[in-house]
Design an enzyme around this catalytic site. Structure first.
Site, PDB file in Angstrom:
ATOM      1  N   ASP A   1     -12.160  -9.298   4.236  1.00 23.52           N
ATOM      2  CA  ASP A   1     -13.457  -9.275   3.542  1.00 23.52           C
ATOM      3  C   ASP A   1     -14.029 -10.686   3.465  1.00 23.52           C
ATOM      4  O   ASP A   1     -15.224 -10.912   3.667  1.00 23.52           O
ATOM      5  CB  ASP A   1     -13.318  -8.717   2.111  1.00 23.52           C
TER       6      ASP A   1
ATOM      7  N   ASP B   1      -2.729 -17.982   0.388  1.00 20.35           N
ATOM      8  CA  ASP B   1      -3.752 -18.578  -0.492  1.00 20.35           C
ATOM      9  C   ASP B   1      -4.380 -19.805   0.179  1.00 20.35           C
ATOM     10  O   ASP B   1      -5.603 -19.989   0.169  1.00 20.35           O
ATOM     11  CB  ASP B   1      -3.169 -18.919  -1.876  1.00 20.35           C
TER      12      ASP B   1
ATOM     13  N   LYS C   1       3.260 -15.205   1.854  1.00 14.22           N
ATOM     14  CA  LYS C   1       3.581 -16.054   0.706  1.00 14.22           C
ATOM     15  C   LYS C   1       5.101 -16.229   0.692  1.00 14.22           C
ATOM     16  O   LYS C   1       5.803 -15.737  -0.199  1.00 14.22           O
ATOM     17  CB  LYS C   1       3.087 -15.401  -0.592  1.00 14.22           C
TER      18      LYS C   1
ATOM     19  N   TYR D   1       0.820  -1.218   0.000  1.00 13.30           N
ATOM     20  CA  TYR D   1       0.000   0.000   0.000  1.00 13.30           C
ATOM     21  C   TYR D   1       0.852   1.265   0.000  1.00 13.30           C
ATOM     22  O   TYR D   1       0.416   2.316  -0.448  1.00 13.30           O
ATOM     23  CB  TYR D   1      -0.910   0.037   1.238  1.00 13.30           C
TER      24      TYR D   1
ATOM     25  N   ASP E   1      -6.330  -7.205   3.753  1.00 12.70           N
ATOM     26  CA  ASP E   1      -7.476  -6.551   3.109  1.00 12.70           C
ATOM     27  C   ASP E   1      -8.394  -7.622   2.508  1.00 12.70           C
ATOM     28  O   ASP E   1      -9.611  -7.621   2.724  1.00 12.70           O
ATOM     29  CB  ASP E   1      -6.964  -5.590   2.029  1.00 12.70           C
TER      30      ASP E   1
HETATM   31  C1  IPM Z   1     -10.462  -1.447   3.837  1.00  6.35           C
HETATM   32  C2  IPM Z   1     -10.729  -0.777   2.520  1.00  6.35           C
HETATM   33  C3  IPM Z   1      -9.609   0.205   2.250  1.00  6.35           C
HETATM   34  C4  IPM Z   1      -8.328  -0.583   2.071  1.00  6.35           C
HETATM   35  C5  IPM Z   1      -9.849   1.182   1.100  1.00  6.35           C
HETATM   36  C6  IPM Z   1     -11.151   1.927   1.248  1.00  6.35           C
HETATM   37  C7  IPM Z   1      -8.705   2.145   0.942  1.00  6.35           C
HETATM   38  O1  IPM Z   1     -10.877  -1.724   1.522  1.00  6.35           O
HETATM   39  O2  IPM Z   1     -10.353  -0.735   4.851  1.00  6.35           O
HETATM   40  O3  IPM Z   1     -10.398  -2.679   3.875  1.00  6.35           O
HETATM   41  O4  IPM Z   1      -8.031  -1.076   0.973  1.00  6.35           O
HETATM   42  O5  IPM Z   1      -7.589  -0.705   3.035  1.00  6.35           O
HETATM   43 MG    MG Z   2     -10.911  -3.743   2.230  1.00  9.07          MG
END
Ligand code: IPM
Ligand code: MG
Length: 368
Positions: free
Chosen positions: A253, A225, A192, A142, A249
């Site tokens: 999710d 993975d 990884k 990032y 990230d």
């Molecule tokens: C998260 C989001 C952020 C990230 C975005 C909005 C910059 O996806 O907080 O998970 O990628 O970190």
């Molecule tokens: Mg995210």
């Protein structure tokens, strides 16, 4: 002593709606538990760009550095898709994380009993799930340099750099081990190492910190993975997962959706202790700004309310009050109240964002 200070940044999309419900909860704690906060509010993301031409002004950044905790709603929306990268709403959030040095991002994935049927996985795979993903938040691909889009011959090349120093890995590893000791005492580290040098270093440093300082905690390593695969196969094998910024990230999710809805999950981003002993901290829901439903009273305020519960626990040492709030949420769900993101049960009418907030406040009253 003065009250602890909170900076509220509702942001874009559904951010202001869900934050309005958090304000009700904050007011309840002031009135009924004598837990008073000095609350100020400001802009971040697209709304800050609209007003000031930048997703985060220097003044707001400075305020965030001074307060005891920041509560953020969400940023972004289609209106801002074509903005220059440097002023996109997300840059405001990334600047907060980076300049406050919030290296440890706690993302719990917890399955509420009343919602086990909402998962896309079988009920017995997710019922009772309680895992914590700790995502490194201030480094890795990032932020690594060099980055950019350059010209090579007659074509463009996009470049980002995955970069981790030993100390960056060590500090997030420590936060994972510390937290594991208060939970199931188990950490799984994901990288990884089979293809990336940064992954080899990650694995080595996590192991070294473990052996030297946390030998009592059970540690395992997994390729990221395979970790994704195991998270969908049998997520209850995990307690704390520690991983880098980009894998975190993705995996967070994935883990969030195991629980049925992104509308349920809070997060805490923690940095180093300030002079008063509290960590630098920002709390935000895992979900985004959901522009498609913004302004319609359909959003689920629970993730944002539970983010405030994390603030009570991690910034203000009010673990019992945090549990009270989590139990209030549980009670409301158990009664069958559902916002529109949680429908699917026969004959259930959705409640609005505000009705959900009010019901949680009523459940808090009942807890007294
Ligand atoms: C998260 C989001 C952020 C990230 C975005 C909005 C910059 O996806 O907080 O998970 O990628 O970190
Ligand atoms: Mg995210």
């Amino acid at each position: 002593m003065s009250n602890p200070s909170l900076l509220i940044l509702p942001g874009d999309g559904i951010g202001p709606e869900v934050m309005a419900e958090v304000r009700k909860v904050i007011d309840w704690y002031g009135a009924k538990r004598d837990l008073k906060f000095d609350v100020s509010e400001d802009l971040v993301g697209g709304c800050a760009y609209d007003k000031h031409g930048t997703p985060l002004t220097d003044e707001t950044m400075a305020k965030a550095q001074e307060v005891d905790a920041v509560l953020l709603g969400a940023v972004g929306g289609p209106k801002y898709d074509n903005l220059d990268f440097s002023v996109k709403p997300e840059r405001g959030l990334l600047r907060l994380r980076k300049e406050m040095d919030l290296f440890s991002n706690l993302r719990p994935a917890q399955c509420f009993d009343a919602l086990a049927d909402f998962s896309s996985l079988k009920k017995d795979v997710v019922a009772g799930l309680d895992i914590m993903i700790i995502r490194e938040l201030t480094s890795g691909v990032y932020f690594g340099e060099p980055r950019g889009i350059i010209k090579e011959g007659n074509e463009r090349v996009g470049i980002n750099t995955q970069r981790y120093t030993e100390s960056e890995i060590a500090r997030v590893a420590r936060s994972a081990f510390e937290l594991a000791r208060k939970r199931g005492n188990k950490v799984c580290s994901m990288e990884k190492a089979n293809v990336m040098e940064s992954g080899i270093l990650w694995r080595d440093v996590v192991q070294e910190i473990h052996d030297a300082e946390y030998p009592d905690v059970e540690l395992s390593h997994m390729y990221a993975d395979a970790g994704a695969m195991q998270l969908t196969r049998w997520p209850k094998q995990f307690d704390v997962i520690v991983t880098d910024n980009l894998f975190g990230d993705l995996l967070s999710d994935l883990a969030a959706m195991l629980t049925g809805s992104l509308g349920m999950l809070p997060s805490a981003s923690l940095g180093l202790p300030m002079a008063n002993g509290r960590p630098k901290a920002l709390y935000e829901p895992v979900h985004g700004s959901a522009p498609d439903i913004a302004g319609q009273g359909k959003a689920n305020p629970i993730a944002c309310i539970l983010s405030f519960a994390m603030a009570l626990r991690y910034s203000f040492d009010e673990g019992e009050e945090a549990t009270r709030l989590e139990e209030a949420v549980n009670a409301v769900l158990a009664k069958g109240l559902r916002t529109a993101d949680l429908l699917g049960e026969e004959g259930v009418q959705p409640v609005s964002t505000a009705e959900m907030g009010d019901a949680i406040v009523a459940a808090l009253d009942e807890s007294l």
